[in-house]
Write an enzyme that holds these catalytic residues in place. Structure first.
Site, mmCIF file in Angstrom:
data_model
loop_
_atom_site.group_PDB
_atom_site.id
_atom_site.type_symbol
_atom_site.label_atom_id
_atom_site.label_comp_id
_atom_site.label_asym_id
_atom_site.label_seq_id
_atom_site.Cartn_x
_atom_site.Cartn_y
_atom_site.Cartn_z
ATOM 1 N N ASN A 13 31.336 32.170 37.734
ATOM 2 C CA ASN A 13 32.593 31.923 38.430
ATOM 3 C C ASN A 13 32.442 32.470 39.849
ATOM 4 O O ASN A 13 32.474 33.673 40.056
ATOM 5 C CB ASN A 13 33.721 32.646 37.671
ATOM 6 C CG ASN A 13 35.057 32.571 38.383
ATOM 7 O OD1 ASN A 13 35.212 31.848 39.366
ATOM 8 N ND2 ASN A 13 36.034 33.325 37.886
ATOM 9 N N LYS A 15 34.416 32.244 42.240
ATOM 10 C CA LYS A 15 35.721 32.633 42.810
ATOM 11 C C LYS A 15 35.849 32.090 44.247
ATOM 12 O O LYS A 15 35.288 31.041 44.555
ATOM 13 C CB LYS A 15 35.903 34.150 42.734
ATOM 14 C CG LYS A 15 35.697 34.678 41.302
ATOM 15 C CD LYS A 15 36.208 36.052 41.081
ATOM 16 C CE LYS A 15 35.952 36.456 39.638
ATOM 17 N NZ LYS A 15 36.478 37.757 39.301
ATOM 18 N N HIS A 98 42.647 32.003 34.319
ATOM 19 C CA HIS A 98 41.937 33.236 34.705
ATOM 20 C C HIS A 98 42.971 34.311 35.051
ATOM 21 O O HIS A 98 44.037 34.002 35.590
ATOM 22 C CB HIS A 98 41.031 32.946 35.906
ATOM 23 C CG HIS A 98 40.107 34.080 36.208
ATOM 24 N ND1 HIS A 98 40.518 35.191 36.899
ATOM 25 C CD2 HIS A 98 38.808 34.296 35.876
ATOM 26 C CE1 HIS A 98 39.497 36.041 36.991
ATOM 27 N NE2 HIS A 98 38.447 35.515 36.378
ATOM 28 N N GLU A 100 43.181 36.318 37.395
ATOM 29 C CA GLU A 100 43.583 36.333 38.810
ATOM 30 C C GLU A 100 44.640 35.269 39.083
ATOM 31 O O GLU A 100 45.523 35.450 39.918
ATOM 32 C CB GLU A 100 42.340 36.157 39.706
ATOM 33 C CG GLU A 100 41.501 37.430 39.714
ATOM 34 C CD GLU A 100 40.014 37.218 39.919
ATOM 35 O OE1 GLU A 100 39.602 36.139 40.380
ATOM 36 O OE2 GLU A 100 39.237 38.160 39.608
ATOM 37 N N GLU A 168 38.303 38.134 28.620
ATOM 38 C CA GLU A 168 38.041 38.932 29.816
ATOM 39 C C GLU A 168 39.091 40.039 29.936
ATOM 40 O O GLU A 168 40.191 39.802 30.443
ATOM 41 C CB GLU A 168 38.117 38.057 31.070
ATOM 42 C CG GLU A 168 37.098 36.951 31.108
ATOM 43 C CD GLU A 168 36.794 36.524 32.533
ATOM 44 O OE1 GLU A 168 35.637 36.626 32.928
ATOM 45 O OE2 GLU A 168 37.723 36.125 33.253
ATOM 46 N N GLY A 174 35.497 42.743 37.825
ATOM 47 C CA GLY A 174 35.213 43.176 39.192
ATOM 48 C C GLY A 174 35.237 44.687 39.382
ATOM 49 O O GLY A 174 35.239 45.173 40.507
ATOM 50 N N SER A 214 32.473 42.237 34.550
ATOM 51 C CA SER A 214 31.361 43.090 35.007
ATOM 52 C C SER A 214 30.073 42.869 34.228
ATOM 53 O O SER A 214 29.334 43.819 33.966
ATOM 54 C CB SER A 214 31.783 44.565 34.982
ATOM 55 O OG SER A 214 32.849 44.791 35.893
HETATM 56 P P1 PGA Z 1 33.178 39.917 37.291
HETATM 57 O O1 PGA Z 1 34.221 38.721 37.127
HETATM 58 O O2 PGA Z 1 31.919 39.512 36.584
HETATM 59 O O3 PGA Z 1 32.981 40.057 38.778
HETATM 60 O O4 PGA Z 1 33.781 41.135 36.685
HETATM 61 C C1 PGA Z 1 34.329 38.028 35.918
HETATM 62 C C2 PGA Z 1 35.419 36.983 36.013
HETATM 63 O O5 PGA Z 1 36.453 37.246 36.627
HETATM 64 O O6 PGA Z 1 35.282 35.864 35.481
#
Ligand code: PGA
Length: 257
Positions: A13, A15, A98, A100, A168, A174, A214
């Site tokens: 992803n 983003k 997601h 976010e 997740e 993140g 992560s």
């Molecule tokens: P990350 O993000 O690997 O940077 O923690 C995962 C995601 O949001 O899909």
């Protein structure tokens, strides 16, 4: 249950990162190394504006493309939105719900449900994201939150064929603070049985469920070696070609072939 029938999936992803030129470069760097790795489905999800460039860069490659979001209407006066029909020719997968999007863009369970249905109708494969926030985790509400997100997202869905779910935990995204393999395996087992109860048990047994939050080349083995975990949704580490390739390679060694 036919756990070995589930092809592992590693999805990147990206983003809101990469310009069109940067996306072309990253896709071009991933292609030769990822194409050599078997036994794992490989997917990158660039920003909307780079889908076309990524598609060209990956033409004829085994690396598939997904979008990061979609609207639920097919067309009309919805300024700034992208419809499932527009994505259908460009990519195979689409990330929906997601954290976010839930957090910053106030996507509700009802909206996510409409998006899942619209994506399936257009022939896209949704990757539905679920996961608890830190305070919910600390209050011991992980199962409750995840089950309620699944009930909302999959309401009246009928057929869950092709659906992928990504677990997740929001506190792991993140932050560099991944969950543990054991905890994630347990929650993902619960996700599988819940999807089975909400749709049908056969589809749930065959469904890929990913861990996200992560994930790195260093910790991916902890997740991938768990029986319920069929792959990863990778954010930060998916922007670095060597990291992402190493994650896919490790997955292939553990689960593939
Ligand atoms: P990350 O993000 O690997 O940077 O923690 C995962 C995601 O949001 O899909």
């Amino acid at each position: 249950m036919q756990t070995n029938a589930r092809l592992p999936l590693i999805a990147g992803n990206w983003k809101m990162n990469t310009t069109i030129d940067e996306a072309k470069v990253l896709a071009g760097r991933l292609r030769p190394t990822l194409d050599k790795i078997d036994g794992v489905e490989k997917l990158v999800c660039p920003p909307f504006v780079s889908l076309s460039a990524a598609k060209d860069a990956l033409q004829g490659s085994s690396v598939k493309i997904g979008a990061q979001n979609v609207y639920f209407e097919e067309k009309g006066a919805f300024t700034g939105e992208i419809s499932p029909l527009m994505l259908a020719g460009l990519c195979e997968y689409v990330i929906i719900g997601h954290s976010e999007r839930r957090q910053y863009f106030k996507e509700s369970g009802e909206m996510i449900n409409k998006k899942i249905k619209a994506a399936i109708k257009a022939g896209l494969k949704p990757i539905l994201c679920v996961g608890e926030r830190l305070e919910e985790n600390e209050a011991g509400k992980t199962s409750q939150v995840v089950v309620s997100q699944l009930k909302d997202a999959l309401a009246d869905l009928g057929n869950a064929n092709g659906l992928v779910v990504a677990y997740e935990p929001v506190w792991a995204i993140g932050t560099g603070k991944a969950a543990t393999g054991g905890q994630s395996n347990e929650t993902i087992g619960l996700i599988r049985s819940t999807v089975g109860a909400l749709t049908d048990a056969g589809a749930a047994a065959a469904m890929r469920i990913l861990y996200g939050g992560s994930v790195t080349a260093e910790n991916v083995a902890e997740f991938i070696s768990q029986p319920e975990i069929d792959g990863g949704l990778v954010g930060g580490a998916s922007l670095r070609a060597e990291q992402f390739t190493a994650i896919v390679k490790r997955t292939s060694e553990i689960k593939g072939g």
